[in-house]
Design a protein around this motif. Structure first.
Motif, PDB file in Angstrom:
ATOM      1  N   PRO A   1      39.787  42.076  55.300  1.00  0.00           N
ATOM      2  CA  PRO A   1      39.318  41.191  54.237  1.00  0.00           C
ATOM      3  C   PRO A   1      40.109  41.376  52.936  1.00  0.00           C
ATOM      4  O   PRO A   1      40.472  42.492  52.572  1.00  0.00           O
ATOM      5  CB  PRO A   1      37.854  41.619  54.045  1.00  0.00           C
ATOM      6  CG  PRO A   1      37.461  42.167  55.379  1.00  0.00           C
ATOM      7  CD  PRO A   1      38.688  42.883  55.873  1.00  0.00           C
ATOM      8  N   LYS A   2      40.379  40.258  52.271  1.00  0.00           N
ATOM      9  CA  LYS A   2      41.084  40.277  51.000  1.00  0.00           C
ATOM     10  C   LYS A   2      40.094  40.051  49.861  1.00  0.00           C
ATOM     11  O   LYS A   2      39.305  39.102  49.899  1.00  0.00           O
ATOM     12  CB  LYS A   2      42.157  39.188  50.959  1.00  0.00           C
ATOM     13  CG  LYS A   2      43.282  39.377  51.960  1.00  0.00           C
ATOM     14  CD  LYS A   2      44.308  38.260  51.820  1.00  0.00           C
ATOM     15  CE  LYS A   2      45.467  38.448  52.806  1.00  0.00           C
ATOM     16  NZ  LYS A   2      46.473  37.365  52.665  1.00  0.00           N
ATOM     17  N   VAL A   3      40.147  40.929  48.874  1.00  0.00           N
ATOM     18  CA  VAL A   3      39.240  40.844  47.730  1.00  0.00           C
ATOM     19  C   VAL A   3      40.071  40.528  46.485  1.00  0.00           C
ATOM     20  O   VAL A   3      40.951  41.300  46.103  1.00  0.00           O
ATOM     21  CB  VAL A   3      38.452  42.151  47.524  1.00  0.00           C
ATOM     22  CG1 VAL A   3      37.507  42.012  46.338  1.00  0.00           C
ATOM     23  CG2 VAL A   3      37.681  42.504  48.787  1.00  0.00           C
ATOM     24  N   PHE A   4      39.777  39.400  45.867  1.00  0.00           N
ATOM     25  CA  PHE A   4      40.539  38.892  44.730  1.00  0.00           C
ATOM     26  C   PHE A   4      39.749  39.099  43.445  1.00  0.00           C
ATOM     27  O   PHE A   4      38.592  38.686  43.347  1.00  0.00           O
ATOM     28  CB  PHE A   4      40.817  37.404  44.936  1.00  0.00           C
ATOM     29  CG  PHE A   4      41.711  36.760  43.914  1.00  0.00           C
ATOM     30  CD1 PHE A   4      43.076  36.654  44.137  1.00  0.00           C
ATOM     31  CD2 PHE A   4      41.186  36.244  42.738  1.00  0.00           C
ATOM     32  CE1 PHE A   4      43.913  36.043  43.207  1.00  0.00           C
ATOM     33  CE2 PHE A   4      42.009  35.626  41.804  1.00  0.00           C
ATOM     34  CZ  PHE A   4      43.380  35.531  42.039  1.00  0.00           C
ATOM     35  N   MET A   5      40.361  39.741  42.464  1.00  0.00           N
ATOM     36  CA  MET A   5      39.703  39.968  41.185  1.00  0.00           C
ATOM     37  C   MET A   5      39.993  38.805  40.229  1.00  0.00           C
ATOM     38  O   MET A   5      41.118  38.659  39.751  1.00  0.00           O
ATOM     39  CB  MET A   5      40.179  41.284  40.550  1.00  0.00           C
ATOM     40  CG  MET A   5      39.999  42.503  41.441  1.00  0.00           C
ATOM     41  SD  MET A   5      38.285  42.752  41.932  1.00  0.00           S
ATOM     42  CE  MET A   5      38.517  43.814  43.368  1.00  0.00           C
ATOM     43  N   LEU A   6      38.976  37.982  39.993  1.00  0.00           N
ATOM     44  CA  LEU A   6      39.141  36.883  39.046  1.00  0.00           C
ATOM     45  C   LEU A   6      38.743  37.405  37.673  1.00  0.00           C
ATOM     46  O   LEU A   6      37.577  37.407  37.307  1.00  0.00           O
ATOM     47  CB  LEU A   6      38.278  35.684  39.447  1.00  0.00           C
ATOM     48  CG  LEU A   6      38.701  34.330  38.861  1.00  0.00           C
ATOM     49  CD1 LEU A   6      38.017  33.180  39.584  1.00  0.00           C
ATOM     50  CD2 LEU A   6      38.481  34.228  37.372  1.00  0.00           C
ATOM     51  N   THR A   7      39.734  37.904  36.965  1.00  0.00           N
ATOM     52  CA  THR A   7      39.507  38.509  35.650  1.00  0.00           C
ATOM     53  C   THR A   7      39.695  37.444  34.571  1.00  0.00           C
ATOM     54  O   THR A   7      40.707  36.753  34.529  1.00  0.00           O
ATOM     55  CB  THR A   7      40.485  39.667  35.418  1.00  0.00           C
ATOM     56  OG1 THR A   7      41.818  39.211  35.689  1.00  0.00           O
ATOM     57  CG2 THR A   7      40.183  40.822  36.355  1.00  0.00           C
ATOM     58  N   ILE A   8      38.714  37.347  33.698  1.00  0.00           N
ATOM     59  CA  ILE A   8      38.754  36.311  32.669  1.00  0.00           C
ATOM     60  C   ILE A   8      37.891  36.740  31.486  1.00  0.00           C
ATOM     61  O   ILE A   8      36.934  37.498  31.641  1.00  0.00           O
ATOM     62  CB  ILE A   8      38.248  34.964  33.259  1.00  0.00           C
ATOM     63  CG1 ILE A   8      38.444  33.814  32.263  1.00  0.00           C
ATOM     64  CG2 ILE A   8      36.801  35.065  33.705  1.00  0.00           C
ATOM     65  CD1 ILE A   8      38.188  32.439  32.883  1.00  0.00           C
ATOM     66  N   GLY A   9      38.279  36.270  30.294  1.00  0.00           N
ATOM     67  CA  GLY A   9      37.463  36.554  29.113  1.00  0.00           C
ATOM     68  C   GLY A   9      37.752  37.902  28.478  1.00  0.00           C
ATOM     69  O   GLY A   9      38.895  38.370  28.483  1.00  0.00           O
ATOM     70  N   ASN A  10      36.700  38.526  27.967  1.00  0.00           N
ATOM     71  CA  ASN A  10      36.801  39.786  27.227  1.00  0.00           C
ATOM     72  C   ASN A  10      37.697  40.787  27.947  1.00  0.00           C
ATOM     73  O   ASN A  10      37.441  41.165  29.087  1.00  0.00           O
ATOM     74  CB  ASN A  10      35.392  40.372  27.050  1.00  0.00           C
ATOM     75  CG  ASN A  10      35.383  41.640  26.240  1.00  0.00           C
ATOM     76  OD1 ASN A  10      35.746  42.695  26.740  1.00  0.00           O
ATOM     77  ND2 ASN A  10      34.960  41.535  24.999  1.00  0.00           N
ATOM     78  N   LEU A  11      38.765  41.212  27.264  1.00  0.00           N
ATOM     79  CA  LEU A  11      39.786  42.045  27.891  1.00  0.00           C
ATOM     80  C   LEU A  11      39.227  43.375  28.389  1.00  0.00           C
ATOM     81  O   LEU A  11      39.458  43.767  29.541  1.00  0.00           O
ATOM     82  CB  LEU A  11      40.934  42.294  26.913  1.00  0.00           C
ATOM     83  CG  LEU A  11      42.075  43.177  27.425  1.00  0.00           C
ATOM     84  CD1 LEU A  11      42.728  42.556  28.650  1.00  0.00           C
ATOM     85  CD2 LEU A  11      43.100  43.428  26.316  1.00  0.00           C
TER      86      LEU A  11
ATOM     87  N   GLN B   1      38.381  47.286  37.675  1.00  0.00           N
ATOM     88  CA  GLN B   1      38.644  48.640  38.164  1.00  0.00           C
ATOM     89  C   GLN B   1      37.451  49.152  38.978  1.00  0.00           C
ATOM     90  O   GLN B   1      37.622  49.754  40.044  1.00  0.00           O
ATOM     91  CB  GLN B   1      38.923  49.580  36.999  1.00  0.00           C
ATOM     92  CG  GLN B   1      39.294  50.993  37.434  1.00  0.00           C
ATOM     93  CD  GLN B   1      39.572  51.900  36.251  1.00  0.00           C
ATOM     94  OE1 GLN B   1      38.853  51.894  35.259  1.00  0.00           O
ATOM     95  NE2 GLN B   1      40.629  52.694  36.343  1.00  0.00           N
ATOM     96  N   PHE B   2      36.262  48.895  38.486  1.00  0.00           N
ATOM     97  CA  PHE B   2      35.048  49.290  39.212  1.00  0.00           C
ATOM     98  C   PHE B   2      35.002  48.601  40.578  1.00  0.00           C
ATOM     99  O   PHE B   2      34.697  49.221  41.605  1.00  0.00           O
ATOM    100  CB  PHE B   2      33.807  48.911  38.394  1.00  0.00           C
ATOM    101  CG  PHE B   2      32.501  49.140  39.122  1.00  0.00           C
ATOM    102  CD1 PHE B   2      31.872  50.372  39.088  1.00  0.00           C
ATOM    103  CD2 PHE B   2      31.912  48.120  39.851  1.00  0.00           C
ATOM    104  CE1 PHE B   2      30.681  50.588  39.766  1.00  0.00           C
ATOM    105  CE2 PHE B   2      30.724  48.323  40.539  1.00  0.00           C
ATOM    106  CZ  PHE B   2      30.109  49.562  40.487  1.00  0.00           C
ATOM    107  N   SER B   3      35.327  47.315  40.606  1.00  0.00           N
ATOM    108  CA  SER B   3      35.278  46.536  41.840  1.00  0.00           C
ATOM    109  C   SER B   3      36.343  46.988  42.825  1.00  0.00           C
ATOM    110  O   SER B   3      36.107  47.024  44.043  1.00  0.00           O
ATOM    111  CB  SER B   3      35.442  45.045  41.525  1.00  0.00           C
ATOM    112  OG  SER B   3      34.441  44.601  40.629  1.00  0.00           O
ATOM    113  N   ASP B   4      37.524  47.318  42.317  1.00  0.00           N
ATOM    114  CA  ASP B   4      38.588  47.854  43.173  1.00  0.00           C
ATOM    115  C   ASP B   4      38.097  49.114  43.884  1.00  0.00           C
ATOM    116  O   ASP B   4      38.243  49.277  45.100  1.00  0.00           O
ATOM    117  CB  ASP B   4      39.822  48.205  42.333  1.00  0.00           C
ATOM    118  CG  ASP B   4      40.718  47.008  42.074  1.00  0.00           C
ATOM    119  OD1 ASP B   4      40.655  46.033  42.845  1.00  0.00           O
ATOM    120  OD2 ASP B   4      41.492  47.047  41.109  1.00  0.00           O
TER     121      ASP B   4
END
Length: 236
Positions: free
Chosen positions: A117-127, A135-138
């Motif tokens: 399975p591939k897990v994609f981090m959709l990072t947006i907004g507050n840096l 990082q937590f999700s990784d």
């Protein structure tokens, strides 16, 4: 102080066993096995929820390590004692599993599957928040041996979802701040349109559930149960 406390608890336990007729009597009655198993159950639960951390297993796993390379091929006796583990029907048996085994089984299931399975981090907004939650999700999904796709950040949810679909992501993790989620979630649900599992890195609230989020990961999440559920959905 710690040594004193340990000594006091050990002496209390010793006297309790003596009151039951000694170690042999306590063992034959099942009291010792039941006590050990109760402690084991509590610790396994803590490991599953990361209340107790096993570095490299349920916390800070090696993203590229293969669990199969380290799998123990023990077939005869799990404790190497040479004993016969046949038990009478209904007999209480001692839990001899290692704490790491439950996570190793999840990771091995991933490695043995036809797909990763591939897990994609959709990072947006507050840096700061998006980086911390990515990082937590990784760390969270790496415990199952999933392929992780990190990103520096997207200007819009659509841009992020398009990139996720281009990478053929199985899971998209929305990483932002709580304050921004109210505006981001409806668009994320609409843009993804069920093409992958949507996960919110943040608190599980009724408000966010009403917007269509069913998967949440945060510090209160049972990591083991969640990863098992994802394996059941995603592995082929």
């Amino acid at each position: 102080m710690l040594t004193k406390n340990l000594a006091e608890q050990a002496w209390k336990l010793f006297l309790d066993v003596e009151d039951k007729g000694g170690f042999k009597a306590a063992l034959e009655s099942g009291d010792i096995i039941n006590a050990v198993n109760a402690t084991a159950k509590e610790r396994f639960d803590k490991v599953a929820k990361r209340r107790e951390q096993l570095l490299g297993t349920n916390q800070f796993p090696n993203f590229t390590e293969k669990a199969a390379d380290k799998a123990d091929a023990r077939e005869a006796c799990c404790c190497h004692c040479g004993c016969n583990h046949e038990e009478a029907e209904g007999a209480v048996t001692l839990n001899t599993k290692r704490l790491a085994e439950q996570f190793e089984e999840v990771r091995l299931a991933t490695e043995h599957a036809a797909n990763t399975p591939k897990v994609f981090m959709l990072t947006i907004g507050n840096l700061a928040m998006r980086l911390a939650r990515a990082q937590f999700s990784d760390n969270f999904f790496a415990c199952a041996g999933y392929e992780l796709i990190d990103n520096n950040g997207f200007k819009t949810v659509k841009e992020g979802m398009d990139a996720a679909m281009e990478k053929k992501a199985d899971v998209v993790v929305l990483c932002s701040s709580d304050d921004e989620y109210a505006a981001l979630i409806p668009e994320a649900v609409k843009e993804l349109d069920g093409r992958a599992e949507l996960v919110l890195a943040g608190p599980e609230t009724d408000e966010f559930k009403a917007m269509g989020i069913t998967n949440f990961i945060n510090v209160r999440t049972n990591v083991l149960a969640t990863l098992k559920a994802f394996n059941a959905k995603l592995l082929k």
